[in-house]
Design a protein around this motif. Structure first.
Motif, mmCIF file in Angstrom:
data_model
loop_
_atom_site.group_PDB
_atom_site.id
_atom_site.type_symbol
_atom_site.label_atom_id
_atom_site.label_comp_id
_atom_site.label_asym_id
_atom_site.label_seq_id
_atom_site.Cartn_x
_atom_site.Cartn_y
_atom_site.Cartn_z
ATOM 1 N N ILE A 169 98.030 138.208 27.225
ATOM 2 C CA ILE A 169 97.533 139.642 27.578
ATOM 3 C C ILE A 169 98.629 140.623 27.381
ATOM 4 O O ILE A 169 98.528 141.823 26.700
ATOM 5 N N ALA A 170 99.723 140.405 27.584
ATOM 6 C CA ALA A 170 101.056 141.076 27.160
ATOM 7 C C ALA A 170 101.234 141.177 25.751
ATOM 8 O O ALA A 170 101.319 142.236 25.084
ATOM 9 N N LEU A 171 100.941 140.083 25.041
ATOM 10 C CA LEU A 171 101.132 140.088 23.508
ATOM 11 C C LEU A 171 99.749 140.956 22.813
ATOM 12 O O LEU A 171 99.851 141.438 21.819
ATOM 13 N N ALA A 172 98.677 141.040 23.566
ATOM 14 C CA ALA A 172 97.583 141.467 23.133
ATOM 15 C C ALA A 172 97.605 143.086 22.832
ATOM 16 O O ALA A 172 97.111 143.623 21.802
ATOM 17 N N GLY A 173 98.886 143.695 23.514
ATOM 18 C CA GLY A 173 98.756 145.054 23.470
ATOM 19 C C GLY A 173 99.736 145.256 22.158
ATOM 20 O O GLY A 173 100.367 146.580 21.808
ATOM 21 N N ASP A 174 100.010 144.228 21.259
ATOM 22 C CA ASP A 174 101.148 144.376 20.054
ATOM 23 C C ASP A 174 102.458 144.962 20.310
ATOM 24 O O ASP A 174 102.747 146.159 19.944
ATOM 25 N N PRO A 175 103.254 144.546 21.312
ATOM 26 C CA PRO A 175 104.211 145.040 21.949
ATOM 27 C C PRO A 175 105.576 145.010 20.966
ATOM 28 O O PRO A 175 105.680 144.320 20.125
ATOM 29 N N LYS A 176 106.337 146.143 21.088
ATOM 30 C CA LYS A 176 107.729 146.209 20.295
ATOM 31 C C LYS A 176 108.799 145.363 21.077
ATOM 32 O O LYS A 176 109.971 144.845 20.684
ATOM 33 N N PHE A 177 108.485 145.185 22.561
ATOM 34 C CA PHE A 177 109.312 144.754 23.392
ATOM 35 C C PHE A 177 108.474 144.107 24.486
ATOM 36 O O PHE A 177 107.539 144.602 25.050
ATOM 37 N N LEU A 178 109.130 142.857 25.176
ATOM 38 C CA LEU A 178 108.450 142.088 26.205
ATOM 39 C C LEU A 178 109.318 142.021 27.278
ATOM 40 O O LEU A 178 110.618 141.607 27.217
ATOM 41 N N LEU A 179 108.781 142.131 28.483
ATOM 42 C CA LEU A 179 109.460 142.199 29.619
ATOM 43 C C LEU A 179 108.808 140.686 30.361
ATOM 44 O O LEU A 179 107.719 140.702 30.470
ATOM 45 N N LEU A 180 109.739 140.018 30.797
ATOM 46 C CA LEU A 180 109.184 138.518 31.351
ATOM 47 C C LEU A 180 109.786 138.333 32.775
ATOM 48 O O LEU A 180 110.858 138.360 32.898
ATOM 49 N N ASP A 181 108.887 138.482 33.746
ATOM 50 C CA ASP A 181 109.227 138.552 35.197
ATOM 51 C C ASP A 181 108.900 137.208 35.700
ATOM 52 O O ASP A 181 107.865 137.131 36.257
ATOM 53 N N GLU A 182 109.956 136.226 35.560
ATOM 54 C CA GLU A 182 109.783 134.842 36.125
ATOM 55 C C GLU A 182 108.571 134.151 35.542
ATOM 56 O O GLU A 182 107.861 133.807 36.345
ATOM 57 N N PRO A 183 108.643 133.969 34.218
ATOM 58 C CA PRO A 183 107.186 133.387 33.656
ATOM 59 C C PRO A 183 107.078 131.865 34.024
ATOM 60 O O PRO A 183 105.981 131.211 33.781
ATOM 61 N N MET A 184 108.275 131.315 34.287
ATOM 62 C CA MET A 184 108.209 130.076 34.866
ATOM 63 C C MET A 184 107.847 129.688 35.983
ATOM 64 O O MET A 184 107.685 128.563 36.676
ATOM 65 N N ALA A 185 107.664 130.504 36.858
ATOM 66 C CA ALA A 185 107.409 130.389 38.349
ATOM 67 C C ALA A 185 106.073 129.585 38.595
ATOM 68 O O ALA A 185 104.940 129.943 37.995
ATOM 69 N N GLY A 186 106.312 128.575 39.164
ATOM 70 C CA GLY A 186 105.008 127.437 39.642
ATOM 71 C C GLY A 186 104.886 126.417 38.551
ATOM 72 O O GLY A 186 103.888 125.653 38.884
ATOM 73 N N LEU A 187 105.608 126.576 37.388
ATOM 74 C CA LEU A 187 105.392 125.649 36.467
ATOM 75 C C LEU A 187 106.141 124.203 36.552
ATOM 76 O O LEU A 187 107.064 124.182 37.212
ATOM 77 N N GLY A 188 105.264 123.163 36.068
ATOM 78 C CA GLY A 188 106.104 122.086 36.106
ATOM 79 C C GLY A 188 106.832 121.826 35.037
ATOM 80 O O GLY A 188 107.035 122.562 34.120
ATOM 81 N N ARG A 189 107.583 120.651 35.044
ATOM 82 C CA ARG A 189 108.730 120.353 33.856
ATOM 83 C C ARG A 189 108.078 120.459 32.513
ATOM 84 O O ARG A 189 108.815 121.063 31.600
ATOM 85 N N THR A 190 106.979 119.794 32.515
ATOM 86 C CA THR A 190 106.554 119.721 31.008
ATOM 87 C C THR A 190 105.802 121.238 30.715
ATOM 88 O O THR A 190 106.063 121.580 29.293
ATOM 89 N N GLU A 191 105.066 122.029 31.597
ATOM 90 C CA GLU A 191 104.751 123.270 31.275
ATOM 91 C C GLU A 191 105.927 124.167 30.813
ATOM 92 O O GLU A 191 105.784 124.806 29.962
ATOM 93 N N SER A 192 106.897 124.142 31.563
ATOM 94 C CA SER A 192 108.060 124.924 31.265
ATOM 95 C C SER A 192 108.639 124.713 30.061
ATOM 96 O O SER A 192 108.988 125.656 29.445
ATOM 97 N N ALA A 193 108.889 123.481 29.827
ATOM 98 C CA ALA A 193 109.542 123.060 28.328
ATOM 99 C C ALA A 193 108.470 123.808 27.206
ATOM 100 O O ALA A 193 108.992 124.286 26.403
#
Length: 248
Positions: free
Chosen positions: A159-183
């Motif tokens: 959804i963030a990429l769909a706006g064709d951004p010039k810059f990306l803010l990532l606010d804890e994107p790994m929150a709640g992910l397991g080790r494999t998903e985080s990697a």
């Protein structure tokens, strides 16, 4: 030239100062990580960059444009993309519809009939391309409510990429992910970083040190240390912040 430039940003709530003379400069192809203890002011800074909060003073520029006083929607149209600590999607809509709606919002179109608009061929094709990019291409017609937590995180990134951004803010994107998903997400973000500069707030220090070119340490609204991951790892102030007290 910096893609995102923050100059002398200040923000207070009554007698409590949450951003104190913060300056950051992030150029093309760079990932700048922001770390610090609970209550350091990281999320408040993200809110000011995204437009949820306005700073008391200072300036925020995106690709040379002053966005300091723009609304959230106007900042998205200017090229700012954001993910959130808590996944924010439309659960009753499909993965494809969620992504198509974000593309439509970027264009400034009316959202009154967005479910119909999400079925338009042009929007569908563009949305499908974004989903393919993040690895959700085969989940396009699944309702968002039926996705796993890791898939929801990928949808939020789409959804963030769909706006064709010039810059990306990532606010804890790994929150709640397991080790494999985080990697897997670290690998994806590393690929995106080449063409999309980003500011990353994250508690996963392994991810921070894999992705970041520069790390800033925020304590009580003030940047107390800044440098390469190795320099910050060796900094007593940084170690006290992210090892001694934890992170948001």
């Amino acid at each position: 030239m910096s893609v995102l430039e923050i100059r002398n940003l200040n923000k207070s709530f009554g007698a409590i100062t949450v951003s104190r003379d913060i300056s950051l400069s992030i150029g093309a192809g760079q990932c700048h990580a922001l770390i610090g203890p609970n209550g350091a002011g990281k999320t408040t800074l993200i809110h000011q960059i995204s437009g949820v909060l306005l700073p008391d003073s200072g300036q925020i520029s995106l690709d040379g444009q002053d966005i300091s006083t723009l609304s959230v929607a106007k900042r998205v149209q200017a090229g700012l993309g954001r993910t959130f600590q808590i996944t924010s999607v439309l659960p009753s809509f499909s993965v494809l519809e969620n992504t198509a709606i974000a593309i439509q919002a970027k264009s400034g179109s009316s959202m009154r009939f967005f479910r119909d608009a999400a079925r338009e061929t042009t929007l569908n094709d563009a949305a499908q391309a974004v989903l393919n990019r993040v690895g959700l291409g085969d989940r396009a017609h699944v309702r968002a409510a039926n996705l796993s937590h890791g898939e929801l995180r990928l949808l939020e990134l789409a959804i963030a990429l769909a706006g064709d951004p010039k810059f990306l803010l990532l606010d804890e994107p790994m929150a709640g992910l397991g080790r494999t998903e985080s990697a897997a997400l670290v690998t994806l973000l590393a690929e995106l970083r080449g063409t999309l500069p980003m500011l990353l707030v994250e508690h996963d220090m392994d991810a921070i040190f894999q992705l970041a070119d520069t790390v800033s340490v925020l304590v009580d609204g003030t940047v107390v240390a800044r440098g390469t991951p190795d320099e910050v790892r060796a900094s007593p102030a940084a170690r006290a912040a992210y090892l001694g007290e934890g992170t948001e």
